[in-house]
Design a protein around this motif. Structure first.
Motif, PDB file in Angstrom:
ATOM      1  N   ARG A  99       0.972 -32.698  34.604  1.00  0.00           N
ATOM      2  CA  ARG A  99      -0.380 -32.531  35.140  1.00  0.00           C
ATOM      3  C   ARG A  99      -1.253 -33.665  34.582  1.00  0.00           C
ATOM      4  N   GLU A 100      -2.147 -34.207  35.414  1.00  0.00           N
ATOM      5  CA  GLU A 100      -3.041 -35.304  35.003  1.00  0.00           C
ATOM      6  C   GLU A 100      -4.485 -34.824  35.017  1.00  0.00           C
ATOM      7  N   SER A 101      -5.204 -35.158  33.945  1.00  0.00           N
ATOM      8  CA  SER A 101      -6.624 -34.808  33.877  1.00  0.00           C
ATOM      9  C   SER A 101      -7.423 -35.811  34.710  1.00  0.00           C
ATOM     10  N   PRO A 102      -8.655 -35.473  35.031  1.00  0.00           N
ATOM     11  CA  PRO A 102      -9.521 -36.482  35.663  1.00  0.00           C
ATOM     12  C   PRO A 102      -9.736 -37.655  34.689  1.00  0.00           C
ATOM     13  N   GLU A 103     -10.005 -38.804  35.243  1.00  0.00           N
ATOM     14  CA  GLU A 103     -10.276 -39.969  34.394  1.00  0.00           C
ATOM     15  C   GLU A 103     -11.681 -39.865  33.785  1.00  0.00           C
ATOM     16  N   ALA A 104     -11.788 -40.342  32.548  1.00  0.00           N
ATOM     17  CA  ALA A 104     -13.088 -40.391  31.860  1.00  0.00           C
ATOM     18  C   ALA A 104     -13.321 -41.826  31.401  1.00  0.00           C
ATOM     19  N   THR A 105     -14.527 -42.286  31.568  1.00  0.00           N
ATOM     20  CA  THR A 105     -14.863 -43.671  31.213  1.00  0.00           C
ATOM     21  C   THR A 105     -15.431 -43.729  29.791  1.00  0.00           C
ATOM     22  N   LEU A 106     -14.811 -44.600  29.004  1.00  0.00           N
ATOM     23  CA  LEU A 106     -15.351 -44.880  27.670  1.00  0.00           C
ATOM     24  C   LEU A 106     -16.150 -46.176  27.756  1.00  0.00           C
TER      25      LEU A 106
END
Length: 394
Positions: A99-106
Motif C-alpha cells: 500500500r502507498e501513502s499519499p505523497e507529502a512535500t518537504l
C-alpha cells in the motif's frame, strides 16, 4: 479456526493488508539545520507489514544516522539540508501486497542570514551616514530598520534599494543604536550598529582685546563647546609655550573654565594671545591683542575748554568752565582747588555747585558780606587726571 479429524489438527490463518493507513505523511516546512519529522502509521495487516520510504519516486537511503525511522515507521531527518527538499511517500507491504501513502512535500527553507552586517559609524554633525545591511535566506527575508529607543530621525532617514539605512544631515540627537532585522516565515535575525555624532569646537565666549597697565592684572575669558567637549588651552603668537586648564606658567594661569589670568603684567606679555579649542572632531582658535601701558608711555589729557580770569559785578553768578578729553581711553577725572584746597561735595560752600560736566558755578545772590573779600581774592585751580596716564593742572 482449528478443525479436528481424529488426531490431525489443521490451523487456518487469514492473510490480510488493509487499505487505510493509520497515519499518513503531510506537507512539512522546516528551516535548514533543524529536524524534520514525517509521520507514517502503516495499515493493519497480517503478517505485520514493513515500511519503506521513497523520495521523488526513488527508494530513500536511510543511513540510520542523519536519516532514520523512529517509532515504528516515522521518518526523521536531522540537520535538514537544502537537497532534502522533495516529495516523500511511505510504502507498506507484506505477502499480501503493498500500500502507498499519499505523497507529502518537504519544503526546506533557509533562516535569514547576513552577507553584510551594519558597522559602527562615527560622523561629524551635518554629514550623511549610511548603514549597510545585506540579508539573504529562503524565502528572501523582509528587512526592517529600527532605532533602539524608537526615535528615528524622521524626514532625514530613508531606506535604499539595497536595504541600507541612510541618514541625511546627522545631528547630535541622532546618536544611538540602530538595528537591522531580517525576517522570513522560518525565523528572524538582527544585527546592531551604533552611531556617534561629533561636532567641531565652537566658541561661546571669545576673548576681547585689552589694555593693561604695567604690573597690573588682566583676565581674558574664553570658553568653547562641541561634542565631545573640547580642551581649551592658550598660547602666545611667536611662542611655543602652551598653557592648559588648571595650569600655571610663571605669572600666567588658566583656570578650569578657560580664563587666562595674568598677574603682574610685563611688557613682554604684550601681543596676540591665542585661545585654542581641540577635540577629536577638530580644532578652532581665536586671538585677542593685549596692550601693556605705563604712565610714561601715554600722553596727558587734552584740555578742550579751560577756566578764564573773570571780573564781575558784586552778586553776579560766576561760571568757570572746564572740559577735557582723553585720547587713549576713559574720560579724565576733574578736580577743582580753591586756594590750594580741593573742593569736594563734602566741603563745598552752599553757594558753589559742581556740575557733572566739570563746570564750577558760584551763586552770587547767596554771597554774604563776610564772604565777599574771600571770593574776591580767591584763586581757583583745576586738575585733570586720566586713569593710568597722568595729570595736568591749570
Amino acid at each position: 479456526m482449528p478443525i479436528l479429524y481424529g488426531r490431525l489438527v489443521i490451523i487456518c490463518f487469514v492473510l490480510v493488508l488493509r487499505e487505510e493507513f493509520k497515519t499518513v505523511p503531510t506537507d512539512t516546512k522546516v528551516a535548514a539545520g533543524e529536524t524534520a519529522l514525517l509521520l507514517c502509521g502503516p495499515p493493519r495487516g497480517y503478517p505485520e507489514p514493513t515500511l519503506v520510504w521513497k523520495k521523488d519516486g526513488m527508494p530513500l537511503d536511510i543511513d540510520g544516522r542523519r536519516i532514520r525511522t523512529v517509532d515504528g515507521g516515522n521518518l526523521m531527518i536531522v540537520d535538514v539540508r537544502q537537497h532534502d527538499e522533495g516529495k516523500y511517500q511511505c510504502i507498506a507491504h507484506n505477502v499480501v501486497g503493498s500500500r502507498e501513502s499519499p505523497e507529502a512535500t518537504l519544503r526546506v527553507y533557509v533562516k535569514p542570514f547576513f552577507n553584510k552586517e551594519p558597522q559602527d559609524v562615527e560622523a561629524l554633525a551635518g554629514q550623511r551616514v549610511t548603514f549597510k545591511c545585506l540579508a539573504d535566506g529562503d524565502p528572501p527575508p523582509n528587512v526592517v530598520w529600527r532605532r533602539d529607543d524608537g526615535k528615528m530621525p524622521l524626514g532625514r532617514v530613508s531606506i535604499q534599494e539595497d536595504k541600507s539605512l541612510q541618514i541625511e544631515n546627522v545631528q547630535l540627537g541622532d546618536e544611538g543604536l540602530y538595528i537591522c532585522n531580517a525576517e522570513n516565515i522560518v525565523g528572524s535575525f538582527e544585527a546592531k550598529a551604533s552611531l556617534v555624532v561629533n561636532s567641531p569646537p565652537t566658541f561661546v565666549e571669545r576673548p576681547k582685546d585689552q589694555k593693561a597697565s604695567l604690573n597690573g592684572v588682566v583676565e581674558l575669558h574664553c570658553s568653547a563647546t562641541g561634542h565631545p567637549k573640547p580642551s581649551v588651552f592658550w598660547s602666545k603668537e611667536g611662542s611655543q609655550i602652551l598653557m592648559f586648564s588648571d595650569n600655571s606658567n610663571g605669572h600666567m594661569h588658566v583656570n578650569a573654565h578657560g580664563t587666562l589670568r595674568i598677574q603682574g603684567v610685563q611688557r613682554e606679555d604684550a601681543g596676540f594671545l591665542v585661545c585654542n579649542a581641540l577635540s577629536v572632531a577638530g580644532s578652532n582658535s581665536v586671538r585677542a591683542f593685549l596692550q601693556v601701558t605705563s604712565v610714561a608711555d601715554l600722553p596727558p589729557p587734552i584740555i578742550q575748554i579751560g577756566p578764564a580770569n573773570q571780573t564781575l559785578p558784586l552778586h553776579s553768578d560766576v561760571t568757570l568752565h572746564c572740559k577735557a578729553s582723553n585720547p587713549e581711553g576713559e574720560p579724565p577725572s576733574i578736580r577743582w582747588l580753591r586756594d590750594g584746597n580741593q573742593l569736594t561735595h563734602n566741603n563745598l560752600p552752599k553757594r558753589y555747585t559742581l556740575n557733572p560736566d566739570g563746570t564750577l558755578v558760584i551763586d552770587g545772590k547767596k554771597l554774604l558780606p563776610r564772604d565777599w573779600d574771600k571770593d574776591r581774592k580767591a584763586s581757583f585751580n583745576v586738575s585733570f587726571t586720566a586713569p593710568n596716564q597722568g595729570r595736568i593742572q591749570l
